[in-house]
Design an enzyme around this catalytic site. Structure first.
Site, PDB file in Angstrom:
ATOM      1  N   ARG A 145     -23.525 -11.780  -8.867  1.00 21.67           N
ATOM      2  CA  ARG A 145     -22.681 -10.663  -9.327  1.00 21.67           C
ATOM      3  C   ARG A 145     -23.544  -9.671 -10.111  1.00 21.67           C
ATOM      4  O   ARG A 145     -23.432  -8.464  -9.951  1.00 21.67           O
ATOM      5  CB  ARG A 145     -21.502 -11.150 -10.174  1.00 21.67           C
ATOM      6  CG  ARG A 145     -20.788  -9.984 -10.874  1.00 21.67           C
ATOM      7  CD  ARG A 145     -19.387 -10.301 -11.407  1.00 21.67           C
ATOM      8  NE  ARG A 145     -19.262 -11.600 -12.014  1.00 21.67           N
ATOM      9  CZ  ARG A 145     -19.812 -11.950 -13.189  1.00 21.67           C
ATOM     10  NH1 ARG A 145     -20.505 -11.077 -13.894  1.00 21.67           N
ATOM     11  NH2 ARG A 145     -19.660 -13.175 -13.651  1.00 21.67           N
ATOM     12  N   TYR A 197      -9.051  12.630  -1.370  1.00 24.25           N
ATOM     13  CA  TYR A 197      -8.758  11.455  -0.548  1.00 24.25           C
ATOM     14  C   TYR A 197      -7.499  10.785  -1.124  1.00 24.25           C
ATOM     15  O   TYR A 197      -7.381  10.623  -2.341  1.00 24.25           O
ATOM     16  CB  TYR A 197      -9.968  10.506  -0.602  1.00 24.25           C
ATOM     17  CG  TYR A 197      -9.729   9.177   0.044  1.00 24.25           C
ATOM     18  CD1 TYR A 197      -9.593   9.074   1.423  1.00 24.25           C
ATOM     19  CD2 TYR A 197      -9.635   8.025  -0.706  1.00 24.25           C
ATOM     20  CE1 TYR A 197      -9.364   7.850   2.021  1.00 24.25           C
ATOM     21  CE2 TYR A 197      -9.419   6.791  -0.118  1.00 24.25           C
ATOM     22  CZ  TYR A 197      -9.286   6.711   1.251  1.00 24.25           C
ATOM     23  OH  TYR A 197      -9.061   5.497   1.833  1.00 24.25           O
ATOM     24  N   ASP A 230     -17.694  13.420  -4.928  1.00 25.40           N
ATOM     25  CA  ASP A 230     -17.529  12.462  -3.834  1.00 25.40           C
ATOM     26  C   ASP A 230     -18.275  13.048  -2.627  1.00 25.40           C
ATOM     27  O   ASP A 230     -17.843  14.049  -2.050  1.00 25.40           O
ATOM     28  CB  ASP A 230     -16.035  12.271  -3.545  1.00 25.40           C
ATOM     29  CG  ASP A 230     -15.765  11.210  -2.475  1.00 25.40           C
ATOM     30  OD1 ASP A 230     -16.629  11.026  -1.594  1.00 25.40           O
ATOM     31  OD2 ASP A 230     -14.688  10.594  -2.510  1.00 25.40           O
ATOM     32  N   LYS A 287     -17.997   4.873   5.500  1.00 25.46           N
ATOM     33  CA  LYS A 287     -17.910   5.993   6.426  1.00 25.46           C
ATOM     34  C   LYS A 287     -19.280   6.271   7.059  1.00 25.46           C
ATOM     35  O   LYS A 287     -19.812   5.430   7.746  1.00 25.46           O
ATOM     36  CB  LYS A 287     -17.312   7.196   5.704  1.00 25.46           C
ATOM     37  CG  LYS A 287     -16.079   6.842   4.835  1.00 25.46           C
ATOM     38  CD  LYS A 287     -14.878   6.381   5.636  1.00 25.46           C
ATOM     39  CE  LYS A 287     -13.762   5.794   4.779  1.00 25.46           C
ATOM     40  NZ  LYS A 287     -13.306   6.608   3.653  1.00 25.46           N
TER      41      LYS A 287
HETATM   42  C1  PLP Z   1     -12.578   6.409   2.457  1.00 28.41           C
HETATM   43  C2  PLP Z   1     -12.819   7.315   1.308  1.00 28.41           C
HETATM   44  C3  PLP Z   1     -12.803   6.830  -0.011  1.00 28.41           C
HETATM   45  C4  PLP Z   1     -12.445   5.406  -0.351  1.00 28.41           C
HETATM   46  O1  PLP Z   1     -13.382   4.493   0.131  1.00 28.41           O
HETATM   47  P1  PLP Z   1     -13.044   2.988   0.624  1.00 28.41           P
HETATM   48  O2  PLP Z   1     -14.354   2.485   1.083  1.00 28.41           O
HETATM   49  O3  PLP Z   1     -12.007   3.092   1.699  1.00 28.41           O
HETATM   50  O4  PLP Z   1     -12.504   2.266  -0.568  1.00 28.41           O
HETATM   51  C5  PLP Z   1     -13.102   7.723  -1.019  1.00 28.41           C
HETATM   52  N1  PLP Z   1     -13.378   9.018  -0.775  1.00 28.41           N
HETATM   53  C6  PLP Z   1     -13.398   9.513   0.482  1.00 28.41           C
HETATM   54  C7  PLP Z   1     -13.714  10.954   0.698  1.00 28.41           C
HETATM   55  C8  PLP Z   1     -13.114   8.684   1.551  1.00 28.41           C
HETATM   56  O5  PLP Z   1     -13.104   9.194   2.799  1.00 28.41           O
END
Ligand code: PLP
Length: 384
Positions: free
Chosen positions: A54, A107, A179, A204
């Protein structure tokens, strides 16, 4: 992050940072250290600082070094999901009574985290149209600790001027969080543009193959990075060794994938702008997009996400999603395969009725790296 990488180009760093050959065997790819604890050479005699997975795991360290190098931060931290990373960040930056400015086009899961979870712990937020710097400045209060930005945003592909918001953040003494999931560090470098922290859903484009869920934080300030690392360990939502390994592998092809995603998305956006059943195309690469000039300044290319509005309203938009074949109907984005979805009923169902509600006639595409002609033909068929 090793200094030798600072002289290399992005593509080279993506392949080499964190990927040092295994000292024991010479394995060119870092092994998956699928292990929870590490033998100590006498009490407190840790090998390479490893004690318990961890706190730190060598496969995760490899990914974290890679992420720090790619985003130009002092430290990268990998989490079990993008939302786990966001949760760690918000609980590090904010305490009860504090306030954060979030985008009106965030998001859906990010909005839900602030509206349904953090709000219960006394963290307040305002929603602002972050494409307009004055709206952000007006939303900052004496209790504001952070401005949170997504650019390009999800699902409306809005563009926020990162250097201008960084200036507002400096003037008001708050942190700027970006982000960078849609752009990735190949297309956009928020820390170099003045942001304090970059957030990723590694699920992603970074992973890139729709086979792993993960998240990351990368910080530019050593003191903040230290605090985030403390909270990562204290809260425990870390990326596992195999997940870390998958993301590290995906990142090696990030540059070539993002180039192809951007080329294909440009072709798709061009076709859609000329299609009689499409009323509006949202893609920052289009000259008529309101954020086009800012995007051209702060991004290398315009990425693989395209949204559009369909004549005939919500039912027509849903029907397009249902008729597409090569574009797989599904949530998520950023994989090599093309995806299509209806944000209002799928990814953004959780923001219905809020200031973040998305238009019912909206369709979102994650344009993959298949042959562009095949993709165009599929969309034309789906549009009817
Ligand atoms: C998918 C996404 C998230 C969240 O991420 P997870 O891996 O699904 O928890 C946050 N910001 C954006 C822009 C996203 O597309």
């Amino acid at each position: 992050m090793s200094d030798s990488h600072t002289t290399h180009s992005f593509e080279t760093v993506a392949i080499h940072a964190g990927n040092t050959a295994d000292p024991l065997t010479g394995a060119v790819v870092p092994p998956i250290h699928q292990v929870s604890t590490f033998k100590q050479d006498g009490v407190g005699g840790l090998r390479g600082g490893y004690e318990y997975s961890r706190s730190a795991n060598p496969t995760r360290t490899a990914l974290e070094e890679n992420l720090a190098a790619l985003e130009g931060g002092v430290r990268g931290l990998a989490f079990a999901s993008g939302l786990a990373a966001e949760d760690c960040l918000l609980r590090t930056l904010l305490a009860p009574g504090d306030h954060v400015v979030i985008p009106d086009d965030a998001y859906g899961g990010t909005f839900r985290l602030f509206a349904k979870v953090a709000a219960r712990w006394g963290v307040e937020f305002s929603v602002a149209h972050t494409s307009e710097p004055d709206a952000v400045r007006a939303a900052v209060t004496p209790r504001t600790k952070a401005i949170w930005v997504e650019t390009p945003s999800n699902p409306l592909l809005g563009i926020t001027d990162i250097p201008v918001l960084a200036q507002i953040a400096r003037e008001t003494g708050v942190r700027l969080v970006v982000d960078n999931t849609f752009a990735t560090p190949y297309l956009q470098q928020p820390l170099a543009l003045g942001a304090d922290v970059v957030v990723h859903s590694l699920t992603k484009y970074m992973g890139g193959h729709s086979d792993v869920v993960g998240g990351a934080l990368i910080a530019s300030d050593p003191a903040l990075a230290e605090e985030l690392a403390y909270h990562q360990n204290a809260m425990g939502a870390v990326a596992g060794p195999f997940d870390s390994w998958l993301v590290l592998r995906g990142i090696k092809t990030l540059a070539v994938r993002m180039d192809r995603h951007s080329e294909n998305a440009t072709r798709v956006a061009d076709m859609l702008t000329r299609h009689p059943r499409v009323t509006k195309v949202l893609y920052p690469g289009l000259p008529e997009h309101p954020g086009h000039e800012i995007a051209a300044k702060q991004m290398k290319r315009f990425g693989g996400m395209v949204s559009f509005q369909v004549a005939g309203g919500e039912e027509a938009a849903v029907a397009v999603c249902d008729r597409a074949e090569l574009f797989t109907l599904g949530e998520s984005l950023g994989g090599v395969e093309s995806l299509i979805e209806h944000p209002g009923r799928m990814t953004h169902a959780s923001v219905a009725g809020s200031a973040l509600e998305v238009p019912g006639d909206l369709v979102r595409l994650s344009v993959g790296i298949e042959n562009a002609d095949d993709l165009l033909a599929d969309l034309q068929r789906a549009l009817g």
